[in-house]
Design a protein around this motif. Structure first.
Motif, short mmCIF file in Angstrom:
data_model
loop_
_atom_site.label_atom_id
_atom_site.label_comp_id
_atom_site.label_asym_id
_atom_site.label_seq_id
_atom_site.Cartn_x
_atom_site.Cartn_y
_atom_site.Cartn_z
N ALA A 52 -14.73 7.83 114.52
CA ALA A 52 -14.94 7.89 113.00
C ALA A 52 -14.17 8.61 112.92
O ALA A 52 -13.46 8.36 111.59
CB ALA A 52 -16.40 9.18 113.11
N VAL A 73 -15.26 9.11 105.53
CA VAL A 73 -15.27 7.30 105.42
C VAL A 73 -14.83 7.21 103.83
O VAL A 73 -14.31 6.64 103.46
CB VAL A 73 -15.73 6.78 105.85
N ALA A 89 -21.46 9.11 114.07
CA ALA A 89 -20.88 9.12 112.80
C ALA A 89 -22.02 10.68 112.34
O ALA A 89 -23.12 10.47 112.13
CB ALA A 89 -20.21 9.17 111.81
N LEU A 139 -27.99 5.81 101.45
CA LEU A 139 -28.65 6.45 102.70
C LEU A 139 -30.20 6.32 102.68
O LEU A 139 -30.89 6.06 103.38
CB LEU A 139 -28.32 7.40 102.96
N ILE A 142 -22.66 1.99 110.32
CA ILE A 142 -21.27 2.76 110.71
C ILE A 142 -22.10 4.21 111.17
O ILE A 142 -21.13 4.26 112.64
CB ILE A 142 -20.46 3.43 109.27
N ALA A 143 -22.97 4.79 110.89
CA ALA A 143 -23.32 5.68 111.53
C ALA A 143 -23.86 6.03 112.79
O ALA A 143 -23.82 6.38 114.32
CB ALA A 143 -24.28 6.78 110.74
N SER A 153 -18.45 13.15 108.66
CA SER A 153 -17.64 12.14 109.01
C SER A 153 -18.04 11.27 108.17
O SER A 153 -16.82 9.88 107.46
CB SER A 153 -17.51 12.01 110.09
N LEU A 154 -19.54 10.40 107.71
CA LEU A 154 -19.34 9.91 106.74
C LEU A 154 -19.17 9.78 105.34
O LEU A 154 -18.53 9.29 104.31
CB LEU A 154 -20.96 9.50 106.75
N GLN A 155 -19.13 11.27 104.87
CA GLN A 155 -18.39 11.65 103.77
C GLN A 155 -16.93 11.58 103.21
O GLN A 155 -16.71 10.43 102.12
CB GLN A 155 -18.78 13.43 102.99
N LEU A 192 -22.64 2.34 105.47
CA LEU A 192 -23.07 3.38 106.07
C LEU A 192 -23.55 3.86 106.76
O LEU A 192 -22.98 5.15 108.09
CB LEU A 192 -23.21 4.85 104.84
N THR A 196 -23.82 6.41 96.95
CA THR A 196 -23.25 6.60 97.89
C THR A 196 -25.19 7.26 98.59
O THR A 196 -25.31 6.31 99.86
CB THR A 196 -22.62 7.79 98.68
#
Length: 523
Positions: free
Chosen positions: A105, A57, A49, A306, A43-44, A53-55, A40, A302
């Motif tokens: 995203a 995903v 993102a 982070l 990706i961010a 948006s990560l949520q 994550l 999750t």
């Protein structure tokens, strides 16, 4: 159960090839629930993102899987399980390619949704395909291997995601699915026989019209709308406020969809979910336990991912290893104690397991501080893993025993649907709490302030997870009793009636066998 003439298994000359095909697909769909966790932060950075948006995903995959699991099983019974399994693998592969190539995203989230649709078709057909392929002792071996890979997927996902992200690119966590799904399709077409359920048998349904009319499409659409609107409303409320117009409209829409769903399910001849099952206290509580166990045990990982990367500076591989104590402990308990757990009154392993999950979530709440490292998580993760390994293997068979024999397949589909829905709603709700703790931390915030915000967010969501699991555990211990669930006669009847009404296409006996081998230990 109707099998197509001619055995495809004979073409390959090996009786275990169907098991390889099914377990490979099962492993892929379960790994993709957790493989994204450690990627994550990358990706961010790569897609610029936002947190919301990560949520999505993470959430949209589980949401699509939960929303379509029951109707996918009905479609598999009607149109052919092997056909739907291959279609699911193909869609899963194409969506994985789209995820790996996503330029932003929004497209990544859309591709993850399609990936979840494919995963639902794969998941719904796993156990009936194995039931059609194996008998007697071979069936027990097959479900043992299948269950082991299910648990292994939960353990390997974060580490595999870390390795691919660190030594290749975050896009590799999706692109790695392509060759593996191609192998699964090839083996399936060569070795797996086609089979159908009761919906495909002449004279078993009084509904007239096309074969597709035997599936509760309105119920499926309404359930999907309710779950989607509720998830969106929770995320939007956390981002823009609970009195904001869009939030209120989404939550009201979820309530309306639920109300219409109840009306529709009471009137259709073949409902997606027989609401009469929820009037059985033991069954209703077990559905709540499935949802709350999944919501309390897994979603906070999750946000742990982070924290350990963005604040503690761990690499993706180290971040994946940091959360493995939960999965490893769960696997160990399921492997060593699975048979003994099945002999106990079901409220004990399920209820005590939930209490352990709650205690495991509360340990980090007590131990985490501004100067804590990842090791502060280990005791809680290990205790939670002990609870997951205790509760999960019994949950499916307990639900089967709480339902009438002719509703065994529907019961197994419901418990798996509620589990995935719990994960999706957990990500949404805990994400809003976590984001609220980070609110106000601008680009110029000091490292100490950022670290304190992350720790505050983690302790808040772990407190919520712990309390939810404890309440669910006490509820199970108070309501569920051996006399109404899990007795040998009830479970056996459920297994024998697996060919009857079903919401997932999964045979009741198959799910009971899977539960006995600890197949439900994974996400």
């Amino acid at each position: 159960m109707q099998n197509a003439p001619g055995t495809a298994a004979g073409r390959t000359g090996g009786k275990w090839w169907p098991l390889v095909a099914v377990t490979l697909g099962n492993f892929l769909l379960l790994v993709d629930v957790t493989i994204v966790n450690t990627a994550l932060p990358r990706i961010a950075d790569g897609l610029h993102a936002s947190f919301t948006s990560l949520q999505w995903v993470m959430d949209i995959y589980a949401l699509a899987l939960a929303a379509l699991l029951m109707v996918a099983g009905s479609a598999a019974d009607l149109f052919g399980r092997r056909r739907l399994y291959v279609a699911g693998l193909t869609l899963f592969a194409l969506a994985s390619l789209a995820c790996g190539l996503a330029p932003d995203a929004g497209l990544l989230v859309a591709a993850r949704a399609v990936q979840g649709v494919g995963a639902a078709a794969m998941f719904a057909t796993n156990t009936p395909l194995l039931m059609a392929a194996y008998q007697g002792r071979d069936r027990g071996v097959a479900f043992g291997v299948w269950g082991g890979t299910s648990g292994a997927a939960a353990a390997i996902g974060p580490v595999l995601g870390g390795v691919l992200t660190e030594y290749a690119n975050w896009r590799a966590i999706f692109l790695v699915n392509l060759p593996l799904t191609a192998v699964a399709v090839w083996i399936t077409l060569r070795s797996v026989r086609e089979s159908h359920g009761d919906l495909a048998r002449p004279g078993t349904d009084s509904v007239k019209g096309s074969p597709a009319a035997r599936i509760d499409w309105p119920g499926a659409a309404l359930f999907t709308a309710c779950a989607g609107a509720l998830t969106y409303g929770l995320m939007r409320g956390g981002e823009r406020g609970w009195t904001e117009r869009g939030t209120l409209v989404s939550l009201a829409g979820a309530g309306l969809a639920l109300l219409v769903f109840v009306v529709v399910e009471r009137r259709v001849r073949r409902p997606l979910l027989d609401l009469g099952l929820l009037r059985r206290p033991a069954f209703a509580v077990l559905m709540a336990a499935a949802l709350l166990l999944q919501a309390a045990a897994f979603p906070y990982l999750t946000f742990v991912g982070l924290w350990v990367q963005n604040v503690l500076g761990l690499s993706p591989v180290q971040a994946g290893l940091a959360v493995t104590p939960m999965a490893l402990t769960s696997l160990l308990v399921g492997a060593l104690g699975g048979r003994h757990l099945q002999r106990m009154a079901p409220q004990l392993p399920v209820g005590i397991g939930l209490l352990l999950v709650g205690a495991g979530a509360l340990l980090p709440y007590a131990l985490l501080g501004a100067g804590s490292g990842w090791a502060a998580l280990v005791p809680g993760l290990a205790v939670s893993g002990l609870g997951i390994g205790t509760a999960m293997p019994v949950l499916v068979s307990a639900a089967l025993g709480a339902a009438p024999p002719q509703r065994a397949g529907m019961a197994s589909g419901a418990v798996n649907t509620f589990r995935q829905l719990g994960y999706a709603l957990g990500i949404a709700l805990l994400g809003t709490v976590f984001a609220d703790a980070l609110h106000g931390l601008g680009p110029g915030a000091s490292r100490e302030a950022v670290g304190a915000g992350y720790v505050t967010g983690l302790t808040h969501i772990m407190l919520i997870s712990g309390v939810v699991a404890l309440v669910a555990g006490l509820l199970v211990l108070a309501v569920v009793r051996r006399g109404g669930v899990g007795a040998d006669g009830a479970d056996g009847g459920a297994g024998q009636a697996g060919g009857g009404e079903r919401g997932t296409g999964a045979d009741g006996g198959a799910d009971a066998a899977a539960a006995r081998t600890g197949a439900s230990a994974g996400v």
